[in-house]
Design a protein around this motif. Structure first.
Motif, PDB file in Angstrom:
ATOM      1  N   GLU A   9      16.453   3.422 -13.438  1.00 41.18           N
ATOM      2  CA  GLU A   9      16.627   4.706 -14.105  1.00 41.18           C
ATOM      3  C   GLU A   9      15.314   5.087 -14.781  1.00 41.18           C
ATOM      4  OE1 GLU A   9      20.076   4.952 -16.564  1.00 41.18           O
ATOM      5  OE2 GLU A   9      21.262   3.615 -15.288  1.00 41.18           O
ATOM      6  N   PRO A  10      14.767   6.249 -14.426  1.00 45.96           N
ATOM      7  CA  PRO A  10      13.448   6.623 -14.949  1.00 45.96           C
ATOM      8  C   PRO A  10      13.398   6.728 -16.465  1.00 45.96           C
ATOM      9  CG  PRO A  10      14.480   8.468 -13.780  1.00 45.96           C
ATOM     10  CD  PRO A  10      15.315   7.266 -13.516  1.00 45.96           C
ATOM     11  N   ASP A  11      14.533   7.025 -17.102  1.00 45.39           N
ATOM     12  CA  ASP A  11      14.549   7.082 -18.565  1.00 45.39           C
ATOM     13  C   ASP A  11      14.380   5.686 -19.168  1.00 45.39           C
ATOM     14  OD1 ASP A  11      14.992   9.750 -18.343  1.00 45.39           O
ATOM     15  OD2 ASP A  11      17.150   9.636 -18.702  1.00 45.39           O
ATOM     16  N   VAL A  12      14.786   4.677 -18.428  1.00 42.06           N
ATOM     17  CA  VAL A  12      14.702   3.302 -18.915  1.00 42.06           C
ATOM     18  C   VAL A  12      13.393   2.662 -18.459  1.00 42.06           C
ATOM     19  CG1 VAL A  12      15.795   1.036 -18.914  1.00 42.06           C
ATOM     20  CG2 VAL A  12      17.208   3.103 -18.840  1.00 42.06           C
ATOM     21  N   PHE A  13      13.154   2.713 -17.163  1.00 46.88           N
ATOM     22  CA  PHE A  13      11.897   2.190 -16.616  1.00 46.88           C
ATOM     23  C   PHE A  13      11.581   2.912 -15.321  1.00 46.88           C
ATOM     24  CE2 PHE A  13       9.142  -0.802 -14.359  1.00 46.88           C
ATOM     25  CZ  PHE A  13       8.228  -1.103 -15.344  1.00 46.88           C
ATOM     26  N   GLY A  14      10.694   3.881 -15.389  1.00 47.78           N
ATOM     27  CA  GLY A  14      10.313   4.653 -14.217  1.00 47.78           C
ATOM     28  C   GLY A  14       8.981   4.197 -13.658  1.00 47.78           C
ATOM     29  N   ILE A  15       8.574   4.827 -12.578  1.00 53.21           N
ATOM     30  CA  ILE A  15       7.345   4.393 -11.912  1.00 53.21           C
ATOM     31  C   ILE A  15       6.124   4.612 -12.802  1.00 53.21           C
ATOM     32  CG2 ILE A  15       6.880   6.574 -10.686  1.00 53.21           C
ATOM     33  CD1 ILE A  15       6.171   4.699  -8.207  1.00 53.21           C
ATOM     34  N   GLU A  46       6.131 -12.787  -1.575  1.00 54.01           N
ATOM     35  CA  GLU A  46       4.877 -12.193  -2.000  1.00 54.01           C
ATOM     36  C   GLU A  46       4.302 -11.369  -0.851  1.00 54.01           C
ATOM     37  OE1 GLU A  46       2.691 -15.309  -4.189  1.00 54.01           O
ATOM     38  OE2 GLU A  46       0.898 -14.147  -3.627  1.00 54.01           O
ATOM     39  N   GLY A  47       3.875 -10.164  -1.160  1.00 56.41           N
ATOM     40  CA  GLY A  47       3.301  -9.312  -0.115  1.00 56.41           C
ATOM     41  C   GLY A  47       4.291  -8.325   0.472  1.00 56.41           C
ATOM     42  N   ASP A  48       5.597  -8.536   0.228  1.00 55.86           N
ATOM     43  CA  ASP A  48       6.590  -7.550   0.661  1.00 55.86           C
ATOM     44  C   ASP A  48       6.358  -6.227  -0.071  1.00 55.86           C
ATOM     45  OD1 ASP A  48       7.719  -9.504   2.179  1.00 55.86           O
ATOM     46  OD2 ASP A  48       9.621  -9.618   1.076  1.00 55.86           O
ATOM     47  N   LEU A  49       6.759  -5.134   0.576  1.00 55.35           N
ATOM     48  CA  LEU A  49       6.641  -3.821  -0.050  1.00 55.35           C
ATOM     49  C   LEU A  49       8.020  -3.266  -0.376  1.00 55.35           C
ATOM     50  CD1 LEU A  49       3.895  -2.198   2.219  1.00 55.35           C
ATOM     51  CD2 LEU A  49       3.611  -3.216  -0.059  1.00 55.35           C
ATOM     52  N   PRO A  60      17.520  12.342  -8.043  1.00 54.75           N
ATOM     53  CA  PRO A  60      17.419  10.959  -7.583  1.00 54.75           C
ATOM     54  C   PRO A  60      16.668  10.908  -6.255  1.00 54.75           C
ATOM     55  CG  PRO A  60      19.733  11.666  -7.783  1.00 54.75           C
ATOM     56  CD  PRO A  60      18.890  12.854  -8.043  1.00 54.75           C
ATOM     57  N   GLY A  61      15.815   9.914  -6.110  1.00 49.69           N
ATOM     58  CA  GLY A  61      15.086   9.786  -4.855  1.00 49.69           C
ATOM     59  C   GLY A  61      13.961   8.771  -4.935  1.00 49.69           C
ATOM     60  N   ILE A  62      13.254   8.633  -3.810  1.00 47.23           N
ATOM     61  CA  ILE A  62      12.151   7.684  -3.710  1.00 47.23           C
ATOM     62  C   ILE A  62      10.890   8.335  -4.259  1.00 47.23           C
ATOM     63  CG2 ILE A  62      10.685   6.399  -2.100  1.00 47.23           C
ATOM     64  CD1 ILE A  62      13.188   6.154  -0.298  1.00 47.23           C
ATOM     65  N   VAL A  63      10.231   7.650  -5.174  1.00 44.81           N
ATOM     66  CA  VAL A  63       9.070   8.244  -5.838  1.00 44.81           C
ATOM     67  C   VAL A  63       7.758   7.530  -5.539  1.00 44.81           C
ATOM     68  CG1 VAL A  63      10.410   9.281  -7.693  1.00 44.81           C
ATOM     69  CG2 VAL A  63       9.563   6.933  -7.941  1.00 44.81           C
ATOM     70  N   GLY A  64       7.820   6.360  -4.910  1.00 40.27           N
ATOM     71  CA  GLY A  64       6.567   5.667  -4.644  1.00 40.27           C
ATOM     72  C   GLY A  64       6.795   4.292  -4.049  1.00 40.27           C
ATOM     73  N   VAL A  65       5.720   3.493  -4.075  1.00 44.91           N
ATOM     74  CA  VAL A  65       5.740   2.178  -3.428  1.00 44.91           C
ATOM     75  C   VAL A  65       5.214   1.124  -4.393  1.00 44.91           C
ATOM     76  CG1 VAL A  65       4.752   0.792  -1.552  1.00 44.91           C
ATOM     77  CG2 VAL A  65       5.368   3.186  -1.142  1.00 44.91           C
ATOM     78  N   VAL A 100      11.940 -10.904  -9.439  1.00 43.92           N
ATOM     79  CA  VAL A 100      10.617 -10.976  -8.810  1.00 43.92           C
ATOM     80  C   VAL A 100       9.664 -10.145  -9.671  1.00 43.92           C
ATOM     81  CG1 VAL A 100      11.539 -11.244  -6.466  1.00 43.92           C
ATOM     82  CG2 VAL A 100      11.045  -8.942  -7.338  1.00 43.92           C
ATOM     83  N   ASP A 101       8.367 -10.375  -9.496  1.00 36.72           N
ATOM     84  CA  ASP A 101       7.377  -9.510 -10.141  1.00 36.72           C
ATOM     85  C   ASP A 101       6.935  -8.451  -9.147  1.00 36.72           C
ATOM     86  OD1 ASP A 101       7.546 -11.099 -12.353  1.00 36.72           O
ATOM     87  OD2 ASP A 101       5.546 -11.970 -12.181  1.00 36.72           O
ATOM     88  N   VAL A 102       6.845  -7.219  -9.634  1.00 36.40           N
ATOM     89  CA  VAL A 102       6.418  -6.118  -8.768  1.00 36.40           C
ATOM     90  C   VAL A 102       5.142  -5.495  -9.318  1.00 36.40           C
ATOM     91  CG1 VAL A 102       8.756  -5.604  -8.004  1.00 36.40           C
ATOM     92  CG2 VAL A 102       7.831  -4.407  -9.997  1.00 36.40           C
ATOM     93  N   LYS A 103       4.344  -4.958  -8.416  1.00 35.99           N
ATOM     94  CA  LYS A 103       3.101  -4.310  -8.808  1.00 35.99           C
ATOM     95  C   LYS A 103       3.030  -2.904  -8.218  1.00 35.99           C
ATOM     96  CE  LYS A 103      -1.882  -4.848  -8.948  1.00 35.99           C
ATOM     97  NZ  LYS A 103      -2.990  -5.788  -8.996  1.00 35.99           N
ATOM     98  N   PHE A 104       2.599  -1.986  -9.046  1.00 38.68           N
ATOM     99  CA  PHE A 104       2.448  -0.591  -8.615  1.00 38.68           C
ATOM    100  C   PHE A 104       1.467  -0.465  -7.449  1.00 38.68           C
ATOM    101  CE2 PHE A 104      -0.007   3.360  -8.832  1.00 38.68           C
ATOM    102  CZ  PHE A 104       0.996   4.307  -8.775  1.00 38.68           C
ATOM    103  N   LYS A 105       1.847   0.311  -6.454  1.00 35.91           N
ATOM    104  CA  LYS A 105       0.937   0.582  -5.334  1.00 35.91           C
ATOM    105  C   LYS A 105       0.557   2.060  -5.284  1.00 35.91           C
ATOM    106  CE  LYS A 105       0.235  -1.676  -1.794  1.00 35.91           C
ATOM    107  NZ  LYS A 105      -0.985  -2.376  -1.313  1.00 35.91           N
ATOM    108  N   GLN A 106       1.555   2.927  -5.256  1.00 36.92           N
ATOM    109  CA  GLN A 106       1.255   4.351  -5.171  1.00 36.92           C
ATOM    110  C   GLN A 106       2.447   5.197  -5.602  1.00 36.92           C
ATOM    111  OE1 GLN A 106       1.763   4.732  -0.580  1.00 36.92           O
ATOM    112  NE2 GLN A 106       1.260   6.815  -1.259  1.00 36.92           N
TER     113      GLN A 106
END
Length: 152
Positions: A9-15, A46-49, A60-65, A100-106
Motif C-alpha cells: 500500500e503506497p500510503d504505508v510503503f510505496g515505491i 538473488e537477482g530475481d526481478l 492500483p497498478g504496477i509502478v516500477g521494478v 527477502v531484501d529488495v532493491k529499487f531498480k526503476q
DNA sequence: GCCAACGTTGGC
DNA sequence: GCCAACGTTGGC
C-alpha cells in the motif's frame, strides 16, 4: 532467474519510500500469508526481478521494478513485540515467517493500472486479475513480464 | 477434521 | 466506507 509481483500500500510503503532508503534497499517485512511466505522462503533468489504493485489506493497498478538482493531469511519483526507484525506463536528455533531484501531498480514513466492489465488476454492467467485473489506476492512468467514491460 | 465465526484484503 | 472473497481460528 524468476519474476515476481509484490503488492504494497503506497500510503504505508510505496515505491518512493524504497527509492529513498539507504542503498535503495529494504527488507520486505510483515508478510503473514503462508503461500507468500513459501515463495519468499523457497523460491526467490538473488537477482530475481519483481514488479512493485501499489494496492488499496486510488489507481492500483504496477509502478516500477525492483530486484531481489537477498534470498529468504527469517523476518525479525515476528520476534519483536514492539512491531505490529509480532507473532508470539513463532519459535526462534523454527521461525514461521520469512522475507527477502529488495532493491529499487526503476519507476515506470506511468502507472500500468489494474484496469489496463485486465484488458489484455495475454495476462488473463495472472492471479492478480482473477476475481477475489488476494495474494500479496505472486510469480510472473517470463512472457507476462516481457508483455507488461512493453506496455510502459 | 468439520465448519461457523471472525478478521483481513483490496477493488470500487 | 462498503462489502465480497478469502484465510485463519477455535469449539466441538
Amino acid at each position: 532467474m524468476n519474476y515476481w509481483l509484490m503488492k504494497s500500500e503506497p500510503d504505508v510503503f510505496g515505491i518512493e519510500h524504497l527509492q529513498q532508503r539507504p542503498n535503495q534497499t529494504e527488507p520486505w517485512d510483515g508478510v503473514r500469508n503462508y503461500q507468500a511466505r513459501n515463495m519468499m522462503r523457497d523460491q526467490m533468489q538473488e537477482g530475481d526481478l519483481a514488479f512493485f504493485y501499489h494496492s488499496n489506493c486510488k489507481v492500483p497498478g504496477i509502478v516500477g521494478v525492483m530486484e531481489i538482493v537477498r534470498a529468504g531469511y527469517p523476518d525479525p519483526t515476528q520476534f519483536d513485540p514492539e512491531t505490529k507484525y509480532y507473532d508470539p506463536k513463532s519459535n526462534p528455533d523454527k521461525p514461521r515467517w520469512y522475507l527477502v531484501d529488495v532493491k529499487f531498480k526503476q519507476t515506470f514513466k506511468r502507472t500500468i493500472s489494474l484496469t489496463e492489465l485486465k484488458e489484455h488476454p495475454e495476462l488473463e492467467d495472472m492471479p492478480l486479475v482473477r476475481k477475489g485473489n488476494r495474494l500479496s506476492i505472486m510469480p510472473v512468467t517470463a512472457e507476462q513480464w516481457a508483455f507488461i514491460v512493453g506496455l510502459e
